[in-house]
Write a protein that holds these residues in place. Structure first.
Motif: not given
Length: 491
Positions: A136-137, A155-157, A226-227, A240-241
């Motif tokens: 995600l990062h 999709k989780t953090y 989502i990044f 972000m992107s």
């Protein structure tokens, strides 16, 4: 059908003084061939999902390498060359490539570790499908998007859907190979350097962005990711992107643009504002009154899983200065102190200079080791098995480890940096963390699924270090401007 499956994970903090040699990629370094397969089969990594899908399809599997290092400074050039060449050399003759990557790797000889690898693979195997699972990062780059057919992100953090992400990316790839899909990937980059503490998937603007991605998938989009990016990297765009995979370029781009617009409208919500360290500790002291469970002090300014040295003492010093006691601390990485404490032996009373030994000159900080006197309570090898939900079942090693009792605090001192993602960081030393009044953890997020349920609450403590949320500490020189929040004009 012959399928290449590999894992190469590193999140690079270019300001981190922690080196990243080849030996950093795993408890005992990277693994290759059959051992790489065994290390992932049955685990919860994206690579393990790729293996399961390929075996279900009856494919011949090639697993050249599995290499994952904790976040730290730029990857040594020799290590990067060896690991990437291993993958490139195994690619000829393969019908598909399934890669478990991080997306925020910087090497001494490559500012875009994943993009350069994917470019080489595309040049070597034009037309062969490439599917990638990303963290995600990830700091997504044009080279990543241009040279992969499918990209899907967590999709989780905290990250608990690594396997599911691999299954998602791999499923789309096998549908492409079977002729059932012709996925198209589109990307929308944002000039937004989000704080890691504002990328948790269970709250705030990040949750709303991920909800929008899930809603798009529920409506038929093949994949929407989502990044959050990893902003502690002095590269062109640590930002972000949004990446969307769909059956048409127009649909994919429209969805990516729509979700990116939502993120940009809430850009202020992706910025973390820290309170003063003394105020954080005072708040924790108040929170602990009358509680039977520990209060968590999260030292996110020295977080191992963002590249921290895991040896700064600011939060402990402040806690002691304010009279806190019953503090479990860990882990604190100080190999020199470990050797001294082991030489003294269990039961010995020792005075030792602890922590603050790794140079932070790169961000203009200078710290002095703290002299403490205490008793060596236990000595162990620092090994434990992670119980989950992150990296479930994997062996973790802190190196030789000592439990050092200074009265007000019991400190787990280790030879290796370590994220406290399991009670095992304490229990392997014989300390039950549930019995402490406070737990000082060098962590942002990974500790929460495990330590949160046993705690009375948590307080985020922003100490001055290489993983601080204070961007003013970092001498960014390569970041492309304007960018929010470094340039308020970006608003």
């Amino acid at each position: 059908m012959k399928v290449l499956i590999a894992r190469l994970n590193h999140e690079t903090n270019t300001f981190s003084p922690v080196p990243t040699p080849l030996s950093a990629f795993g408890p005992d370094g990277p693994t290759f061939g059959e051992q790489a397969y065994r290390d992932n089969k049955g685990m919860r990594t994206a690579m393990s999902a790729f293996i399961d899908l390929a075996e279900a399809a009856g494919a011949e599997i090639v697993t050249p390498v599995s290499a994952s290092a904790n976040p730290s400074g730029p990857v040594d050039a020799a290590a990067y060359d060896l690991l990437t060449q291993c993958i490139v050399d195994a690619a000829p003759g393969c019908d598909a490539l399934l890669l478990d990557l991080h997306g925020a790797m910087v090497a001494q000889n490559s500012p875009d570790g994943e993009g350069d690898l994917l470019r080489r693979l595309r040049q070597a195997l034009p037309g062969v499908p490439i599917a990638v699972a990303l963290d995600l990062h990830a700091n997504v780059t044009p080279a990543m998007v241009d040279n992969a057919d499918v990209i899907v992100g967590f999709k989780t953090y905290p990250h608990i859907d690594m396997y599911e992400t691999g299954e998602h990316a791999g499923r789309l790839m096998f549908e492409k190979l079977a002729g059932r899909r012709e996925p198209v990937t589109r990307w929308h980059a944002l000039p937004l350097m989000a704080h890691t503490l504002r990328s948790a998937s269970f709250t705030g603007a990040m949750q709303r962005a991920i909800d929008a991605a899930r809603a798009a998938e529920a409506s038929g989009t093949l994949a929407a990711s989502i990044f959050a990016g990893f902003s502690l990297a002095d590269i062109e765009a640590p930002c972000m992107s949004v990446i969307v995979v769909d059956d048409s370029a127009e649909k994919a781009q429209a969805t990516a643009d729509r979700i990116a617009g939502q993120i940009w409208a809430e850009r202020e919500q992706f910025i973390y504002r820290s309170e003063a360290l003394a105020d954080s500790v005072a708040r924790a002291r108040k929170m602990a009154e009358g509680q039977s469970r520990p209060v968590l002090l999260l030292d996110h300014g020295d977080n191992c899983m963002s590249g921290g040295s895991c040896d700064t003492m600011d939060v402990l010093q402040e806690a002691l200065a304010q009279g806190l006691d019953g503090i479990g601390v860990g882990p604190l990485c100080d190999p020199e102190a470990v050797a001294q404490l082991i030489a003294a032996g269990e039961g010995a009373k020792v005075t030792v200079a602890l922590g603050n030994k790794v140079s932070l000159a790169g961000i203009g900080l200078s710290k002095t080791p703290v002299v403490l006197t205490g008793t060596v309570r236990s000595i162990c090898d620092g090994d434990y098995i992670i119980s989950g939900p992150t990296y479930t079942g994997q062996r973790s090693s802190m190196g030789r480890t000592v439990l050092f009792d200074i009265g007000a605090a019991r400190i787990v001192v280790t030879e290796r940096t370590q994220e406290p993602w399991d009670l095992g960081v304490f229990t392997c030393t014989g300390l039950d963390p549930r019995t402490e009044r406070f737990l000082l953890l060098k962590s942002r997020m990974y500790c929460r699924p495990v330590f949160g349920p046993i705690s009375a609450g948590l307080v985020e403590c922003d100490s001055p270090g290489v993983t601080s949320s204070d961007y003013s500490l970092f001498p960014f020189s390569k970041v492309r401007h304007p960018v929010f929040p470094l340039d308020l004009a970006a608003a």
